[in-house]
Design a protein around this motif. Structure first.
Motif, short mmCIF file in Angstrom:
data_model
loop_
_atom_site.label_atom_id
_atom_site.label_comp_id
_atom_site.label_asym_id
_atom_site.label_seq_id
_atom_site.Cartn_x
_atom_site.Cartn_y
_atom_site.Cartn_z
N ASP A 36 0.85 -1.19 0.00
CA ASP A 36 0.00 0.00 0.00
C ASP A 36 0.89 1.24 0.00
N GLY A 37 0.24 2.41 -0.13
CA GLY A 37 1.00 3.65 -0.21
C GLY A 37 1.79 3.96 1.04
N ARG A 38 1.23 3.66 2.22
CA ARG A 38 1.92 3.95 3.47
C ARG A 38 3.21 3.14 3.57
N GLU A 39 3.12 1.84 3.25
CA GLU A 39 4.31 1.00 3.29
C GLU A 39 5.31 1.42 2.22
N ALA A 40 4.81 1.82 1.07
CA ALA A 40 5.68 2.26 -0.02
C ALA A 40 6.48 3.50 0.38
N LEU A 41 5.82 4.43 1.07
CA LEU A 41 6.50 5.66 1.49
C LEU A 41 7.60 5.34 2.52
N ALA A 42 7.30 4.44 3.45
CA ALA A 42 8.31 4.04 4.45
C ALA A 42 9.50 3.36 3.78
N LEU A 43 9.23 2.50 2.81
CA LEU A 43 10.32 1.82 2.10
C LEU A 43 11.12 2.80 1.25
N ALA A 44 10.44 3.78 0.67
CA ALA A 44 11.14 4.78 -0.15
C ALA A 44 12.12 5.58 0.70
N GLU A 65 -1.61 9.97 -3.53
CA GLU A 65 -1.13 10.54 -2.27
C GLU A 65 0.31 10.14 -1.99
N PHE A 66 0.62 8.89 -2.29
CA PHE A 66 1.99 8.40 -2.13
C PHE A 66 2.96 9.18 -3.01
N LEU A 67 2.60 9.38 -4.26
CA LEU A 67 3.48 10.10 -5.19
C LEU A 67 3.65 11.56 -4.78
N GLU A 68 2.59 12.15 -4.23
CA GLU A 68 2.67 13.54 -3.80
C GLU A 68 3.67 13.68 -2.65
N SER A 69 3.63 12.73 -1.70
CA SER A 69 4.60 12.75 -0.60
C SER A 69 6.00 12.43 -1.10
N LEU A 70 6.07 11.55 -2.09
CA LEU A 70 7.37 11.14 -2.61
C LEU A 70 8.07 12.27 -3.35
N SER A 71 7.31 13.17 -3.94
CA SER A 71 7.93 14.26 -4.71
C SER A 71 8.79 15.16 -3.83
N ASP A 72 8.43 15.30 -2.55
CA ASP A 72 9.25 16.08 -1.62
C ASP A 72 10.45 15.28 -1.14
N LEU A 73 10.26 13.97 -1.02
CA LEU A 73 11.33 13.10 -0.50
C LEU A 73 12.39 12.81 -1.55
N LEU A 74 11.96 12.49 -2.80
CA LEU A 74 12.87 12.11 -3.88
C LEU A 74 12.51 12.88 -5.15
N PRO A 75 12.88 14.14 -5.23
CA PRO A 75 12.44 14.96 -6.37
C PRO A 75 12.99 14.50 -7.71
N GLU A 76 14.07 13.73 -7.72
CA GLU A 76 14.66 13.29 -8.99
C GLU A 76 14.23 11.88 -9.40
N ALA A 77 13.42 11.22 -8.56
CA ALA A 77 13.01 9.85 -8.87
C ALA A 77 12.11 9.81 -10.11
N LYS A 78 12.27 8.76 -10.91
CA LYS A 78 11.40 8.54 -12.07
C LYS A 78 10.12 7.85 -11.60
N LEU A 79 8.98 8.35 -12.06
CA LEU A 79 7.68 7.86 -11.57
C LEU A 79 6.88 7.22 -12.70
N LEU A 80 6.34 6.03 -12.42
CA LEU A 80 5.57 5.28 -13.41
C LEU A 80 4.31 4.75 -12.73
N VAL A 81 3.15 5.01 -13.30
CA VAL A 81 1.87 4.58 -12.74
C VAL A 81 1.34 3.39 -13.53
N LEU A 82 0.88 2.37 -12.81
CA LEU A 82 0.23 1.21 -13.40
C LEU A 82 -1.16 1.10 -12.78
N SER A 83 -2.21 1.24 -13.57
CA SER A 83 -3.55 1.30 -12.98
C SER A 83 -4.58 0.65 -13.89
#
Length: 524
Positions: A36-44, A65-83
């Motif tokens: 889930d997003g919460r676990e993903a953020l902790a692992l990131a 929500e996870f990606l929004e939090s991640l943008s502050d944590l890892l601004p250079e990370a490449k993001l890919l959505v699968l939905s």
């Protein structure tokens, strides 16, 4: 290999995509899987991935929500959505968050391989660009850095600004904005800080690196065109966060930056420096974000003041009074976990909560104060100076341990006052006119207060103590039968040898001459 984090609430998809990537994308290491997003953020936060593949609909915290939090944590990370959702609004929100690609379920594996290959190529190009900047930095003749460091050190400290040479005048020209940033975690890594700051900011912002404060810490002054002032904070935040992530990945260094306000002239940098110092003092390092601005601190202080759970404020002192170490440790762990879970970052507030518990412990029972004022004052200073949550907790546990020892009757060490007085007395034992006033002058304590404290601590007056010290000194000197009694009297601080003999007999129940005779006969 680059690190990939995969987040999806469906185990079959999560594991299936991971296996496919391991077999078909050699540039990528599947570093972690999240449900889930919460676990993903902790692992990131832990693994600092180079790229993230996430689902949109997940429990606890959805993908957006996870990606929004991640943008502050890892601004250079490449993001890919699968939905599984193809609604336009999801794609729009994802693109606003910096998502590079939006894949639909069922997964088109060819598109996944293409996206990851493109990410790896972009990361390779970025690494090459940084290497070229490093070469350019090495081969380019620098301006006089010592002159700039002296200039901006004076600006930060509010001192008169020295003149700049023509080569460096560009740093103080009209139309430039300035900002002071303090750096923690790279005090012994100046070369690393120089390299990564130029990689991220080369050509966009001029920087001057210097050491400032006590103890000296790395400080960076940023200089940028005033036309870019509105976006300077965002530029700095993005670049400094990337620097912190880079240092964590490369050398496992925990790096934090503290940003002051934007100054319109070098003369106004003093305020920016003061604000960056206040931002640094706001949170414990382990709780601080990679980049903390003074405005972040102000916003945090304006939030409603939280109150630790009432049961903890009640149960911790109760456990101490009962002498239950297990209950104390359990409740103490719960208190510090509460600070972390509530994301309370105000270090002063956390210290005050612990100090408040110390007061509660000492109030019970109020009639029996097992700890001296001196000891408690020392603990109070240590608590308010604690530099980390771990140090604060250790200080609190030491306080409780000492409290228990005092309750069990163990006496405190007497170095506090008695040994200090004794040292002064021994240094003046032969001084005939020596008195309590001389001790008070040596210790910078008023005579009346010293008399009161000494009686309270030892149970005897200073005169009784001084007489005992002089008699013990005389007793040692008289061990030599060849020593004259009059000489011993003088060395023990007595002008009249007859009065000395009277005092000695009263103390040892024999005259000095009788003691010498007994010592000579081997009876003493």
């Amino acid at each position: 290999m680059y690190r990939l984090l995969i987040a999806d609430d469906e185990e079959s998809i999560r594991e299936g995509v991971a296996d496919f990537v391991r077999q078909n994308c050699p540039e990528w290491d599947v570093a972690a899987l999240a449900r889930d997003g919460r676990e993903a953020l902790a692992l990131a936060r832990e693994i600092l991935p180079d790229a993230v593949l996430t689902d949109i609909t997940m429990p606890h915290m959805n993908g957006l929500e996870f990606l929004e939090s991640l943008s502050d944590l890892l601004p250079e990370a490449k993001l890919l959505v699968l939905s599984g959702y193809d609604q336009f609004e999801y794609a729009v929100q994802a693109l606003r968050l910096g998502v590079s690609d939006y894949l639909l379920k069922p997964l088109d594996t060819a598109k996944l391989v293409s996206a990851l290959s493109r990410f790896a190529a972009e990361l390779d190009a970025q690494a090459l660009r940084w290497a070229q900047i490093e070469t350019l930095r090495t081969n380019t003749q620098k301006t006089n850095e010592l002159e700039l460091q002296s200039y901006f050190r004076a600006a930060l400290l509010g001192e008169e600004l020295p003149a700049l040479s023509a080569a460096n005048a560009v740093f103080a020209q009209e139309g430039t904005s300035y900002c002071c940033v303090l750096c923690d975690g790279l005090d012994a890594q100046r070369a690393l800080l120089e390299r990564v700051r130029e990689q991220r900011l080369y050509g966009a912002v001029r920087t001057v690196l210097l050491r400032l404060g006590t103890p000296p810490r790395q400080a960076v002054v940023f200089c940028a065109p005033r036309t870019a002032r509105a976006g300077l904070f965002l530029t700095l935040s993005h670049a400094l966060t990337s620097i912190a992530v880079s240092c964590k990945r490369a050398q496992a260094l925990d790096v934090h930056f503290f940003v002051g306000c934007i100054a319109e002239t070098p003369a106004k940098l003093e305020l920016s420096y003061r604000q960056s110092t206040q931002a640094r003092a706001y949170a414990f390092p382990e709780q601080a974000a990679p980049v903390t601005t003074y405005e972040d601190v102000l916003a945090g202080k304006l939030l409603p003041c939280p109150e630790p759970p009432e049961e903890l404020l009640r149960d911790i002192p109760a456990a101490v009074q009962c002498g239950s170490r297990a209950a104390f440790v359990q409740n103490c762990e719960a208190l510090f976990a509460w600070f972390v879970e509530r994301e309370i970052r105000d270090a002063t507030f956390i210290r005050m909560c612990v100090l408040r518990l110390c007061y509660s412990i000492l109030k019970k029972p109020a009639s029996d104060m097992p700890m001296s004022y001196y000891e408690f004052t020392n603990f109070q200073q240590e608590i308010m100076a604690a530099a980390s949550m771990e140090e604060l907790r250790a200080c609190f546990e030491n306080f409780v341990s000492l409290y228990w020892l005092r309750r069990q009757g163990e006496k405190p060490p007497r170095r506090i006052l008695t040994e200090r007085v004794s040292e002064v007395v021994q240094a003046h034992i032969s001084d005939i006119d020596f008195s309590l006033d001389d001790v008070a002058a040596a210790l910078f304590i008023s005579p009346n207060y010293l008399r009161q404290l000494f009686k309270q601590e030892t149970g005897q007056t200073f005169t009784e103590f001084l007489t005992a010290q002089r008699m013990q000194h005389a007793h040692m000197l008289l061990g030599n039968p060849q020593t004259k009694v009059c000489d011993v009297a003088e060395q023990a601080g007595y002008a009249d040898s007859r009065y000395f003999s009277v005092c000695f007999k009263k103390f040892y129940h024999m005259t000095p001459s009788e003691y010498q005779a007994a010592a000579l006969a081997g009876k003493a």
